[in-house]
Scaffold this active site. Structure first.
Site, short mmCIF file in Angstrom:
data_model
loop_
_atom_site.label_atom_id
_atom_site.label_comp_id
_atom_site.label_asym_id
_atom_site.label_seq_id
_atom_site.Cartn_x
_atom_site.Cartn_y
_atom_site.Cartn_z
N GLY A 12 2.95 -14.35 3.72
CA GLY A 12 1.54 -13.93 4.69
C GLY A 12 0.40 -14.56 3.36
N GLY A 17 -3.06 -13.38 0.39
CA GLY A 17 -1.79 -14.64 -0.12
C GLY A 17 -1.83 -15.52 -0.48
N ASN A 35 4.32 -18.13 6.26
CA ASN A 35 2.89 -17.42 6.88
C ASN A 35 4.32 -17.44 9.09
OD1 ASN A 35 0.75 -15.91 7.06
ND2 ASN A 35 0.55 -16.68 9.41
N LYS A 78 -0.24 -8.00 6.19
CA LYS A 78 -0.53 -6.27 6.63
C LYS A 78 -0.36 -4.76 6.59
CE LYS A 78 -3.70 -5.48 10.97
NZ LYS A 78 -5.11 -5.62 10.46
N ALA A 79 -0.51 -3.66 5.85
CA ALA A 79 0.29 -2.95 4.90
C ALA A 79 0.56 -2.06 6.97
CB ALA A 79 -0.90 -1.42 4.71
N SER A 131 -5.78 -4.74 -6.53
CA SER A 131 -7.06 -4.89 -6.19
C SER A 131 -7.69 -5.88 -7.05
CB SER A 131 -7.38 -3.70 -6.88
OG SER A 131 -8.80 -3.38 -7.21
N GLY A 133 -9.87 -7.66 -4.47
CA GLY A 133 -10.48 -8.46 -3.25
C GLY A 133 -9.93 -9.65 -3.20
N LYS A 185 -2.54 2.69 -6.80
CA LYS A 185 -3.72 1.65 -6.04
C LYS A 185 -4.07 2.46 -4.77
CE LYS A 185 -6.30 -1.91 -4.18
NZ LYS A 185 -5.78 -2.20 -3.97
N HIS A 188 -6.92 4.93 -6.73
CA HIS A 188 -8.30 3.65 -7.49
C HIS A 188 -9.12 3.49 -5.98
CE1 HIS A 188 -9.24 -0.39 -6.71
NE2 HIS A 188 -9.52 -0.60 -8.35
N ASN A 189 -8.51 3.60 -4.74
CA ASN A 189 -9.42 3.16 -4.09
C ASN A 189 -10.43 4.01 -3.68
OD1 ASN A 189 -7.91 0.95 -3.89
ND2 ASN A 189 -7.89 0.89 -1.81
N GLU A 192 -12.81 4.55 -5.73
CA GLU A 192 -14.08 3.42 -5.31
C GLU A 192 -14.20 4.22 -4.06
OE1 GLU A 192 -11.76 -1.01 -4.16
OE2 GLU A 192 -12.28 -0.29 -2.30
N LYS A 262 -10.28 1.95 5.75
CA LYS A 262 -9.20 1.74 6.70
C LYS A 262 -7.94 2.65 6.75
CE LYS A 262 -8.32 -4.36 5.80
NZ LYS A 262 -7.93 -5.35 5.45
N HIS A 451 -1.96 40.01 3.34
CA HIS A 451 -1.11 38.93 2.01
C HIS A 451 -1.22 39.15 0.70
CE1 HIS A 451 -1.63 36.03 5.57
NE2 HIS A 451 -2.91 36.61 5.28
N1 LIG Z 1 -8.71 -8.07 1.60
C1 LIG Z 1 -8.45 -7.57 0.08
O1 LIG Z 1 -9.22 -7.63 -0.14
C2 LIG Z 1 -7.77 -6.96 0.22
C3 LIG Z 1 -7.77 -6.14 -1.58
C4 LIG Z 1 -6.58 -5.82 -1.94
C5 LIG Z 1 -5.04 -5.57 -1.23
N2 LIG Z 1 -5.38 -5.90 0.15
C6 LIG Z 1 -4.25 -5.45 0.77
O2 LIG Z 1 -3.38 -6.71 0.75
C7 LIG Z 1 -2.66 -6.87 1.48
C8 LIG Z 1 -2.96 -8.75 2.91
O3 LIG Z 1 -4.46 -8.20 2.80
P1 LIG Z 1 -5.15 -9.24 3.44
O4 LIG Z 1 -6.67 -9.04 4.07
O5 LIG Z 1 -4.87 -10.68 3.04
O6 LIG Z 1 -4.08 -9.58 4.78
P2 LIG Z 1 -4.42 -8.96 6.43
O7 LIG Z 1 -5.39 -9.04 7.49
O8 LIG Z 1 -4.03 -6.82 6.24
O9 LIG Z 1 -3.30 -8.98 7.19
C9 LIG Z 1 -2.96 -10.63 7.48
C10 LIG Z 1 -1.19 -10.89 7.71
O10 LIG Z 1 -0.73 -10.62 8.22
C11 LIG Z 1 0.77 -11.11 8.62
N3 LIG Z 1 1.22 -9.75 9.21
C12 LIG Z 1 0.61 -9.26 10.53
N4 LIG Z 1 1.22 -9.07 10.81
C13 LIG Z 1 2.74 -9.19 10.76
C14 LIG Z 1 4.73 -9.32 11.18
N5 LIG Z 1 4.02 -8.18 12.00
N6 LIG Z 1 4.50 -9.40 10.55
C15 LIG Z 1 4.88 -11.01 9.72
N7 LIG Z 1 3.43 -11.42 9.19
C16 LIG Z 1 2.34 -10.40 9.67
C17 LIG Z 1 -0.86 -11.99 9.37
O11 LIG Z 1 0.15 -12.90 9.65
P3 LIG Z 1 -0.42 -13.58 10.77
O12 LIG Z 1 -1.44 -14.94 10.25
O13 LIG Z 1 0.82 -14.39 11.68
O14 LIG Z 1 -1.35 -12.99 11.64
C18 LIG Z 1 -1.61 -12.41 7.76
O15 LIG Z 1 -0.41 -13.31 7.05
C19 LIG Z 1 -3.02 -5.71 2.94
O16 LIG Z 1 -1.89 -4.97 2.74
C20 LIG Z 1 -4.15 -5.45 2.41
O17 LIG Z 1 -4.72 -3.96 2.89
C21 LIG Z 1 -6.16 -6.54 1.16
#
Ligand SMILES: NC(=O)c1ccc[n+]([C@@H]2O[C@H](COP(=O)([O-])OP(=O)(O)OC[C@H]3O[C@@H](n4cnc5c(N)ncnc54)[C@H](OP(=O)(O)O)[C@@H]3O)[C@@H](O)[C@H]2O)c1
Length: 472
Positions: A12, A17, A35, A78-79, A131, A133, A185, A188-189, A192, A262, A451
């Site tokens: 990812g 990532g 990726n 993506k979760a 956590s 960002g 987590k 935590h959110n 937040e 989200k 009741h």
């Molecule tokens: N952004 C933040 O500040 C933050 C903070 C804490 C936790 N998180 C969590 O950390 C995780 C990653 O967050 P992010 O913001 O970096 O990314 P994201 O926008 O949540 O996810 C995008 C990533 O997921 C991949 N992906 C999506 N569908 C897929 C599939 N079916 N198979 C394989 N790969 C797939 C995408 O690959 P492609 O490029 O190929 O589409 C891309 O690498 C998430 O769970 C998010 O909730 C995010």
């Protein structure tokens, strides 16, 4: 790039990532990345990861072959379904004892399911909340791992190397079995959401009642942050001084008042309801975002019922807002810790709440000076009934609850919505009420639905024939 194998793989290459991979590499580890969209991997390798000990891989087989055993693979995708998709595609390339770390915001029930599924296949799984960002991912996040203990031991050095550090140690700890890390987590959110809403309500009061400009509020929040030392307040005062390049106005003034979400805040509220735990300030924050999103309806209704804002309050009131915000923020943490305490016992997590507070002290979005006394509170009393009766905060509650009450009552007279402030006060008032009107509710339930009810003066279950249904 040498032929020696990599220490860890990251799947990812979106913001989280990429930054985590760079953070891990900067601590002396060799990292393999993958990726789904290969162009993103290529771009990352050519740009941010160029001349670094990071290997781009383009199939799951190549990724698996590039790793030392037991393999450690961190998913930052993506979760939801993507996590299952990646796991399915990885599995044919893994061997027993290998480790998958899900570092995304997965729902804890999905983590429980994946933990069991992978355990049956001999793969060790760590559901890990991260956590902070993108900045935290690169410079030191707060890391909340739960799941296979032996997998944690294998990951411990990397986690501790990349985590934020405080005088109390790195902001990471093994939290407990199965989904404990993702549950922590999630809460935590939830906290937040509540703190963000409380700060925003204080801002709303200052701009609507006192007509303060963004620059003036920048100064106020900056001063208040001497006490909070909170990341969320810090970004607030930085936002308030930011000017829009196009209009020259404060950027915050041209941003639409309609917030997205989200889901992690909502999940906290849903699970709290399932556990019969009251977290009204967090709940209010989730509802406030939902209400903000129906801007068109608010415009229509606002055209009929206008909000008159008469300012009969003097400037000292702003100090009351400061105190109200401080005490309501403690209440938001108290609600979250209570939810964790009950979930820990219900789901068998065995959480150490002082450790949870310790790893939130830095790196994460809810870091603040309050986490030190919260940590101390649960260290001295692990089964503390509620943070609001901790000795650490006794004086704050005595001195500042009257200010919270003043703010809620005065602002309610004006008609500005302050759901989080009001809910925080109700939580406090509800918890310290030795007598609530639930006796009447018991009677009503017994009246219409047989009741039954309990009595104050004797043990047992009672029912009264309130009405003669045969003669109605
Ligand atoms: N952004 C933040 O500040 C933050 C903070 C804490 C936790 N998180 C969590 O950390 C995780 C990653 O967050 P992010 O913001 O970096 O990314 P994201 O926008 O949540 O996810 C995008 C990533 O997921 C991949 N992906 C999506 N569908 C897929 C599939 N079916 N198979 C394989 N790969 C797939 C995408 O690959 P492609 O490029 O190929 O589409 C891309 O690498 C998430 O769970 C998010 O909730 C995010």
């Amino acid at each position: 790039m040498s032929l020696e194998k990599c220490d860890i793989g990251v799947v990812g290459m979106a913001v989280m990532g990429q930054n985590l991979a760079l953070n891990i590499e900067s601590k002396g580890y060799k990292v393999a990345v993958y990726n789904r969209d290969h162009d993103k991997t290529k771009k990352f390798i050519e740009e941010r990861a160029s001349n670094k000990n990071i290997l781009g891989t383009y199939t799951y087989e190549e990724l698996a072959k590039s790793l030392n055993r037991p393999r450690k693979i961190m998913l930052m995708v993506k979760a939801g379904k993507p996590v299952d998709d990646v796991i399915e595609q990885l599995l044919p390339n893994l061997e027993k004892g290998d480790i998958i770390i899900d570092g995304g915001n997965s729902h804890y029930k999905d983590t429980n399911r994946r933990f069991k599924y992978l355990q049956d296949k001999g793969i060790r799984f760590l559901g890990t909340g991260i956590s902070g960002g993108e900045y935290g991912a690169l410079h030191g996040p707060s890391i909340m791992p739960g799941g296979d203990k032996s997998a944690y031991e294998e990951m411990k050095d990397i986690f501790e190397a990349i985590a934020a550090k405080t005088e109390d140690g790195p902001c990471v700890a093994y939290l407990g079995p199965s989904s404990s890390g993702h549950y922590v987590k999630m809460v935590h959110n939830g906290i937040e959401y509540a703190i963000m809403e409380l700060i925003s309500e204080a801002y709303d009061i200052m701009r609507k009642v006192f007509r303060l400009s963004a620059d003036e509020m920048h100064e106020i929040f900056k001063k208040w942050n001497d006490e909070h030392k909170s990341y969320l307040m810090e970004i607030t005062y930085k936002i308030l001084e930011w000017k829009d390049e196009e209009t020259g106005k404060p950027l915050v003034d041209v941003i639409l008042d309609s917030a997205q979400q989200k889901g992690t805040g909502k999940w906290s509220v849903q699970d709290a309801l399932d556990l019969n735990i009251s977290i009204p300030t967090i709940n209010a924050a989730v509802n406030a975002r939902t209400l903000s999103a129906i801007k068109h309806e608010r415009l229509e209704i606002g055209n009929i019922f206008d909000t008159p804002v008469n300012n009969s309050l003097n400037n000292d009131f702003i100090n009351s807002v400061r105190d109200a915000l401080y005490i309501a923020t403690i209440i938001a943490y108290a609600e979250g810790m209570k939810l964790l305490q009950v979930a820990s016992s219900e789901y068998g997590y065995g959480l150490d709440l002082s450790e949870v507070a310790r790893i939130w002290e830095d790196g994460c979005i809810i870091r603040s000076a309050l986490l030190k006394p919260i940590q101390k509170s649960f260290k001295s009393k692990p089964n503390l009934v509620n943070l609001i009766i901790s000795e650490e905060f006794r004086k704050d509650f005595e001195n500042r609850i009257p200010k919270l009450r003043e703010v809620v009552s005065e602002i309610k007279k004006i008609g500005i919505p302050i759901p989080a402030f009001a809910s925080a006060l109700d939580y406090f008032d509800g918890l310290r009420s030795k007598e609530l009107p639930a006796n009447l509710i018991q009677a009503q339930r017994d009246f219409f639905g047989a009741h039954t009810y309990q009595r104050k003066d004797k043990e047992g279950i009672f029912h009264t024939e309130w009405q003669d249904i045969h003669n109605i």
